[in-house]
Design an enzyme around this catalytic site. Structure first.
Site, short mmCIF file in Angstrom:
data_model
loop_
_atom_site.label_atom_id
_atom_site.label_comp_id
_atom_site.label_asym_id
_atom_site.label_seq_id
_atom_site.Cartn_x
_atom_site.Cartn_y
_atom_site.Cartn_z
N ALA A 65 0.86 -1.18 0.00
CA ALA A 65 0.00 0.00 0.00
C ALA A 65 0.89 1.23 0.00
O ALA A 65 2.04 1.17 0.47
CB ALA A 65 -0.89 -0.01 1.23
N GLU A 115 -0.22 -9.49 -0.59
CA GLU A 115 -1.63 -9.83 -0.32
C GLU A 115 -2.45 -9.84 -1.62
O GLU A 115 -3.32 -10.69 -1.81
CB GLU A 115 -2.22 -8.84 0.68
CG GLU A 115 -1.60 -9.02 2.07
CD GLU A 115 -1.92 -7.89 3.05
OE1 GLU A 115 -1.87 -6.72 2.63
OE2 GLU A 115 -2.20 -8.17 4.22
N1 DAK Z 1 4.63 3.23 -0.69
C1 DAK Z 1 5.02 4.38 -1.23
N2 DAK Z 1 6.18 4.54 -1.92
C2 DAK Z 1 6.96 3.45 -2.04
C3 DAK Z 1 6.61 2.21 -1.50
C4 DAK Z 1 5.38 2.12 -0.78
N3 DAK Z 1 4.91 0.96 -0.27
N4 DAK Z 1 7.59 1.34 -1.80
C5 DAK Z 1 8.51 2.01 -2.50
N5 DAK Z 1 8.15 3.28 -2.65
C6 DAK Z 1 8.87 4.34 -3.36
C7 DAK Z 1 10.07 4.83 -2.58
O1 DAK Z 1 9.69 5.78 -1.62
C8 DAK Z 1 10.91 5.41 -3.68
O2 DAK Z 1 10.40 6.68 -4.01
P1 DAK Z 1 11.39 7.96 -4.24
O3 DAK Z 1 12.23 8.03 -3.00
O4 DAK Z 1 12.17 7.59 -5.46
O5 DAK Z 1 10.47 9.11 -4.43
C9 DAK Z 1 10.65 4.49 -4.85
O6 DAK Z 1 9.43 3.83 -4.56
C10 DAK Z 1 11.72 3.42 -5.05
O7 DAK Z 1 11.88 2.75 -3.81
P2 DAK Z 1 13.28 2.57 -3.10
O8 DAK Z 1 14.22 3.68 -3.45
O9 DAK Z 1 13.03 2.31 -1.68
O10 DAK Z 1 13.81 1.26 -3.85
P3 DAK Z 1 14.80 0.13 -3.29
O11 DAK Z 1 15.08 -0.75 -4.46
O12 DAK Z 1 15.95 0.75 -2.55
O13 DAK Z 1 13.95 -0.68 -2.20
C11 DAK Z 1 11.95 -1.82 -1.41
C12 DAK Z 1 12.83 -1.42 -2.62
C13 DAK Z 1 10.69 -2.49 -1.94
C14 DAK Z 1 12.72 -2.83 -0.53
C15 DAK Z 1 11.62 -0.56 -0.57
O14 DAK Z 1 11.08 0.44 -1.44
C16 DAK Z 1 10.62 -0.80 0.50
O15 DAK Z 1 10.97 -1.31 1.58
N6 DAK Z 1 9.38 -0.38 0.28
C17 DAK Z 1 8.31 -0.46 1.28
C18 DAK Z 1 7.81 -1.86 1.44
C19 DAK Z 1 6.76 -1.96 2.49
O16 DAK Z 1 6.98 -1.66 3.70
N7 DAK Z 1 5.56 -2.37 2.09
C20 DAK Z 1 4.44 -2.55 3.03
C21 DAK Z 1 3.62 -1.27 3.05
S1 DAK Z 1 2.27 -1.38 4.17
C22 DAK Z 1 -5.23 -2.76 4.48
C23 DAK Z 1 -4.87 -3.14 3.24
C24 DAK Z 1 -3.54 -3.17 2.84
C25 DAK Z 1 -2.58 -2.76 3.67
C26 DAK Z 1 -2.93 -2.37 4.94
C27 DAK Z 1 -4.25 -2.36 5.36
N8 DAK Z 1 -6.58 -2.76 4.90
C28 DAK Z 1 -7.55 -3.22 3.97
C29 DAK Z 1 -6.97 -2.40 6.22
C30 DAK Z 1 -1.21 -2.78 3.21
C31 DAK Z 1 -0.23 -2.22 3.89
C32 DAK Z 1 1.10 -2.20 3.28
O17 DAK Z 1 1.34 -2.72 2.21
#
Ligand code: DAK
Length: 261
Positions: A65, A115
């Site tokens: 997300a 998911e």
């Molecule tokens: N959201 C927003 N931006 C994101 C992102 C995300 N999830 N993932 C990556 N980006 C963005 C980064 O901020 C970066 O943007 P700029 O800095 O260039 O502006 C760009 O994408 C490239 O990312 P990185 O520079 O970080 O790239 P790397 O190759 O170094 O790293 C990575 C890739 C995938 C390991 C890293 O980006 C990362 O850790 N991303 C976050 C992963 C994460 O934590 N995902 C879980 C998010 S929480 C619900 C439904 C769904 C959900 C919750 C509730 N309900 C129905 C109640 C879901 C929640 C989630 O998914």
């Protein structure tokens, strides 16, 4: 409808949906999930379409997300709105869609991205695929089925470790654990996924819908109830012209010509 955040195309009887926010690794914004839901519903209603294929990019299926979108939300906002990011119409469309849908995953499938892939009927993975529920690293937990579908797919030990530590699983481990049906080379992923989807779309449409319903029932009911549903659906398939054609074609040593009737 004009889509901005996904690309939609048809290849024969396959409806293809591609997440298209490469600058944020296909992070799932409210708008993207809404577009996805609209397109999934449209393909499910289109008579010509027999199977759907969900794709991301080579680097990311979806990194979850959109964290920037949701970081400042208050509990009460999420609780009252039921969080349309993934719980809204887009997600419902995926869960309610009756046609088979395959996720072809390359690169990151994290958080809501993992998911999303798990909510499809099965996952084909590229060699570089990485799966994870890293929400714990950002102070929260999976919210769209991660704790439930991952546990059912890979068992308690791996699901618990992944959700508690945020550790990612590579494609090899995901295949061993039963999270993905197969691994293919990255360069072949889309062609192979399209081949599989085309094969499904060429089968009898009502039969593929019955199979999807029966397999999904394995997660919803006791074995006895699941076996009963399967028997009833099996019997129902004998009301189809396609069953007669399929069996006749086998006996006559030719390919069946299904009419989806
Ligand atoms: N959201 C927003 N931006 C994101 C992102 C995300 N999830 N993932 C990556 N980006 C963005 C980064 O901020 C970066 O943007 P700029 O800095 O260039 O502006 C760009 O994408 C490239 O990312 P990185 O520079 O970080 O790239 P790397 O190759 O170094 O790293 C990575 C890739 C995938 C390991 C890293 O980006 C990362 O850790 N991303 C976050 C992963 C994460 O934590 N995902 C879980 C998010 S929480 C619900 C439904 C769904 C959900 C919750 C509730 N309900 C129905 C109640 C879901 C929640 C989630 O998914």
């Amino acid at each position: 409808m004009q889509y901005q955040l996904i690309c939609v195309e048809r290849q024969g009887a396959v409806g293809i949906l591609r997440l298209n926010r490469p600058e944020v690794l296909n992070a799932l914004s409210v708008a993207l999930v809404a577009e996805l839901g609209h397109a999934i519903r449209a393909f499910n209603q289109e008579d010509q379409i027999g199977a759907l294929l969900l794709l991301g990019s080579e680097k990311a299926f979806a990194a979850g997300a959109d964290i920037k979108d949701m970081q400042d939300k208050a509990f009460v906002d999420l609780f009252l709105s039921d969080f349309p990011h993934l719980a809204g119409d887009g997600w419902q469309a995926l869960q309610q869609g009756r046609k088979p849908i395959i996720a072809a995953v390359a690169g990151f499938a994290l958080g809501g991205g993992c998911e999303l892939a798990m909510a499809c009927d099965f996952i084909l993975a590229a060699e570089n695929a990485k799966f994870g529920q890293p929400e714990v690293n950002i102070g929260t937990l999976p919210g769209a089925g991660g704790t439930q579908r991952l546990t059912r797919a890979v068992g308690k030990a791996k699901a618990m470790e992944m959700c508690l530590t945020g550790r990612m699983m590579d494609a090899q481990e995901a295949e061993r654990a039963g999270l993905v049906s197969r691994i293919v080379p990255l360069a072949d992923l889309e062609a192979e996924a399209l081949k599989v989807a085309t094969k499904i779309a060429a089968q009898s449409r009502p039969v593929t819908l019955m199979i999807k319903e029966a397999v999904n029932q394995a997660f919803e009911s006791s074995l006895a109830d699941g076996l009963k549903l399967e028997r009833r659906l099996f019997a129902s398939s004998f009301a189809l012209e396609d069953q007669k054609e399929g069996m006749r074609a086998f006996v006559e040593k030719r390919r069946p010509e299904f009419k989806h009737r």
